[in-house]
Write a protein that holds these residues in place. Structure first.
Motif, short mmCIF file in Angstrom:
data_model
loop_
_atom_site.label_atom_id
_atom_site.label_comp_id
_atom_site.label_asym_id
_atom_site.label_seq_id
_atom_site.Cartn_x
_atom_site.Cartn_y
_atom_site.Cartn_z
N LEU A 13 0.83 -1.21 0.00
CA LEU A 13 0.00 0.00 0.00
C LEU A 13 0.86 1.25 0.00
O LEU A 13 0.58 2.21 -0.72
N LYS A 14 1.91 1.24 0.81
CA LYS A 14 2.82 2.39 0.87
C LYS A 14 3.49 2.63 -0.48
O LYS A 14 3.53 3.76 -0.97
N SER A 15 3.99 1.57 -1.08
CA SER A 15 4.65 1.69 -2.37
C SER A 15 3.69 2.26 -3.41
O SER A 15 4.06 3.15 -4.19
N TYR A 16 2.45 1.79 -3.39
CA TYR A 16 1.46 2.29 -4.34
C TYR A 16 1.16 3.77 -4.10
O TYR A 16 1.17 4.57 -5.03
N ALA A 17 0.92 4.13 -2.85
CA ALA A 17 0.59 5.52 -2.53
C ALA A 17 1.74 6.45 -2.91
O ALA A 17 1.51 7.53 -3.47
N SER A 19 3.85 6.06 -5.22
CA SER A 19 4.06 6.10 -6.67
C SER A 19 3.04 6.99 -7.39
O SER A 19 3.17 7.20 -8.59
N LEU A 20 2.07 7.52 -6.67
CA LEU A 20 1.00 8.28 -7.32
C LEU A 20 1.45 9.64 -7.86
O LEU A 20 0.81 10.19 -8.74
N GLY A 21 2.53 10.17 -7.33
CA GLY A 21 2.99 11.46 -7.83
C GLY A 21 4.17 11.99 -7.04
O GLY A 21 4.46 11.51 -5.94
N HIS A 37 -0.43 14.71 -0.18
CA HIS A 37 0.09 15.52 -1.26
C HIS A 37 -0.80 16.76 -1.26
O HIS A 37 -1.96 16.67 -1.66
N VAL A 38 -0.32 17.84 -0.77
CA VAL A 38 -1.07 19.06 -0.49
C VAL A 38 -1.99 18.81 0.71
O VAL A 38 -1.89 19.48 1.71
N LEU A 96 -9.01 2.82 -5.19
CA LEU A 96 -9.65 3.77 -4.28
C LEU A 96 -8.64 4.76 -3.72
O LEU A 96 -8.96 5.94 -3.54
N ILE A 97 -7.42 4.31 -3.49
CA ILE A 97 -6.36 5.22 -3.04
C ILE A 97 -6.08 6.25 -4.14
O ILE A 97 -5.91 7.44 -3.87
N ALA A 98 -6.05 5.79 -5.39
CA ALA A 98 -5.82 6.72 -6.51
C ALA A 98 -6.95 7.75 -6.59
O ALA A 98 -6.69 8.93 -6.83
N LEU A 99 -8.20 7.33 -6.40
CA LEU A 99 -9.33 8.28 -6.40
C LEU A 99 -9.18 9.29 -5.27
O LEU A 99 -9.41 10.49 -5.47
#
Length: 104
Positions: A13-17, A19-21, A37-38, A96-99
């Motif tokens: 989950l951490k790796s995915y989060a 990697s989002l930006g 992020h902000v 859902l994390i990406a959303l």
């Protein structure tokens, strides 16, 4: 205090989060771990005795169509909480994390 299995779920989950930006930060606090992020877009709490992870996400109600059962519940009008107790739940949570990242 968590099992190896829960640690593996968290690492994914951490790796995915992260990697989002660019600029995504992990903040480790006493009660939870936040990804931001902000603004914060995910809050992770561990339940070692239950072998589960709970994630609070800032997913707007319009995105909740089709979410059901114990996997997801509405936390308040501006978010949901996801209960993870399998690797399949981790996989279902990533979109859902990406959303939440996009909506935050």
């Amino acid at each position: 205090q968590c099992s190896k299995e829960v640690q593996d779920w968290y690492d994914r989950l951490k790796s995915y989060a992260m990697s989002l930006g660019d600029g995504v930060e992990e903040r480790v606090l006493r009660e939870y771990i936040a990804f931001r992020h902000v603004k914060n877009f995910a809050y992770i709490r561990f339940r070692p005795t239950l072998n589960k992870i709970y994630i609070g996400l800032a997913v707007l109600p319009a995105h909740q169509v089709g979410l059901e059962g114990e996997f997801v519940r509405v936390r308040h009008e501006k978010g949901i909480e996801v209960q993870i107790d399998s690797i399949e739940d981790v996989e279902r949570t990533e979109p859902l994390i990406a959303l939440s990242y996009r909506d935050a």
